[in-house]
Design a protein around this motif. Sequence first.
Motif, PDB file in Angstrom:
ATOM      1  N   ALA A  26       0.625  -1.232   0.032  1.00 40.73           N
ATOM      2  CA  ALA A  26      -0.239  -0.317  -0.173  1.00 40.73           C
ATOM      3  C   ALA A  26       0.852   1.472   0.018  1.00 40.73           C
ATOM      4  N   PRO A  27       0.139   2.542  -0.211  1.00 41.74           N
ATOM      5  CA  PRO A  27       1.482   3.508  -0.569  1.00 41.74           C
ATOM      6  C   PRO A  27       1.498   4.311   0.569  1.00 41.74           C
ATOM      7  N   PHE A  98      -7.799   2.149   4.691  1.00 39.94           N
ATOM      8  CA  PHE A  98      -8.242   3.543   4.779  1.00 39.94           C
ATOM      9  C   PHE A  98      -7.773   4.567   4.206  1.00 39.94           C
ATOM     10  N   HIS A  99      -6.656   4.423   4.186  1.00 42.72           N
ATOM     11  CA  HIS A  99      -5.762   5.900   3.845  1.00 42.72           C
ATOM     12  C   HIS A  99      -5.386   6.099   2.158  1.00 42.72           C
ATOM     13  N   LEU A 162      -0.813  11.716  -3.791  1.00 39.03           N
ATOM     14  CA  LEU A 162       0.028  10.279  -4.489  1.00 39.03           C
ATOM     15  C   LEU A 162      -1.094   8.521  -3.931  1.00 39.03           C
ATOM     16  N   HIS A 163      -2.039   9.182  -2.605  1.00 38.45           N
ATOM     17  CA  HIS A 163      -2.930   8.901  -1.921  1.00 38.45           C
ATOM     18  C   HIS A 163      -4.457   8.471  -2.561  1.00 38.45           C
ATOM     19  N   VAL A 164      -5.203   9.309  -3.819  1.00 43.73           N
ATOM     20  CA  VAL A 164      -5.715   9.367  -4.007  1.00 43.73           C
ATOM     21  C   VAL A 164      -5.837   8.597  -6.127  1.00 43.73           C
ATOM     22  N   SER A 165      -4.087   8.159  -6.138  1.00 39.54           N
ATOM     23  CA  SER A 165      -4.264   7.819  -7.901  1.00 39.54           C
ATOM     24  C   SER A 165      -2.631   6.854  -7.553  1.00 39.54           C
ATOM     25  N   HIS A 189       6.562   8.179  -4.067  1.00 41.60           N
ATOM     26  CA  HIS A 189       5.650   8.548  -2.988  1.00 41.60           C
ATOM     27  C   HIS A 189       6.154   9.380  -1.967  1.00 41.60           C
ATOM     28  N   ALA A 190       7.212   9.032  -2.025  1.00 45.24           N
ATOM     29  CA  ALA A 190       8.041   9.501  -0.956  1.00 45.24           C
ATOM     30  C   ALA A 190       8.381  11.179  -0.908  1.00 45.24           C
TER      31      ALA A 190
END
Length: 293
Positions: A26-27, A98-99, A162-165, A189-190
């Motif tokens: 996960a992200p 959830f994230h 990047l939490h929604v793509s 991401h980081a």
Amino acid sequence: MLYYPAVRRRLPSQLVTVTVFLLTGAPAWAWGCRGHQIVALIAAAHLQPAVAARVRQILAIPASPEARRPCRGSVSLPPLARVAGWADAVRTASTDPFHFVNLPLDARRGHVDYAAICQSDCISAVLNRYLAQLRAPATSPRQRAVALRYVIHLVGDAFQPLHVSDNADRGGNCVRTRLPRVRRRSDLHADWDSQILNRMMRSQGPAAYARRLEQRFGRRYAAGSLRPLDWIWSSHAVAVGTAYGPLHLAPGCHARTLRLRPAYVRGAEAAIAVQLDRAGWRLAAVLNQELAR
């Protein structure tokens, strides 16, 4: 205005980021402690007095489970910012979804089966559930304490592009990158979670940086939708246009290290500043709505 004392700078933990990625795919943690604290500090400055008192009352109740890795330097911050990292610190395989929500880059609102992508545990669904718990009279004090902590955190997550793509790259986790004038490799991401924000903040603590954003933007982002789904699609547009657009990446993971150009970083810095400020105002707005009832 924001008048909270500055706290010590918290260095990002690459070990934690890599562990989460390897175990769950996960992200990584959106914004890191410092970014979530900035969002909460902006929100705290714009709560109605009665709501601020209600927030303190709710957060005085311990949440279960207790945070295993609390954010450093948070003890001197207001309660809202003190617990901003709780949802990451208690994160497990079951709460990972959830994230984030893995919206493909080519997804367009009204032309994609969002429910199938989200299922029941993505960020928008969980945010709506916890917002409902906040307003429900039957919610127990301990349930409300947990719900508020999740709302504080997940509003921030919803504004991390990047939490929604997703570009078939685990939200950018498997796109190797190197920032300008930095020898250590990172990942896309980081970079959007914390690396670029750390460069922007330099030696400033979260409180000082929150004041800086307020001075820069004023009330520009004070008004806006209170629907999590609207925030997510807006953040997705930032991912498409700013996070991924200039890179022209083919879908999938990339083993070759991508050297990010200064122009790209400047664009990311501008977007990150706006997203943090918008998240802070939206968090204040939803708390003022739900807890003033």
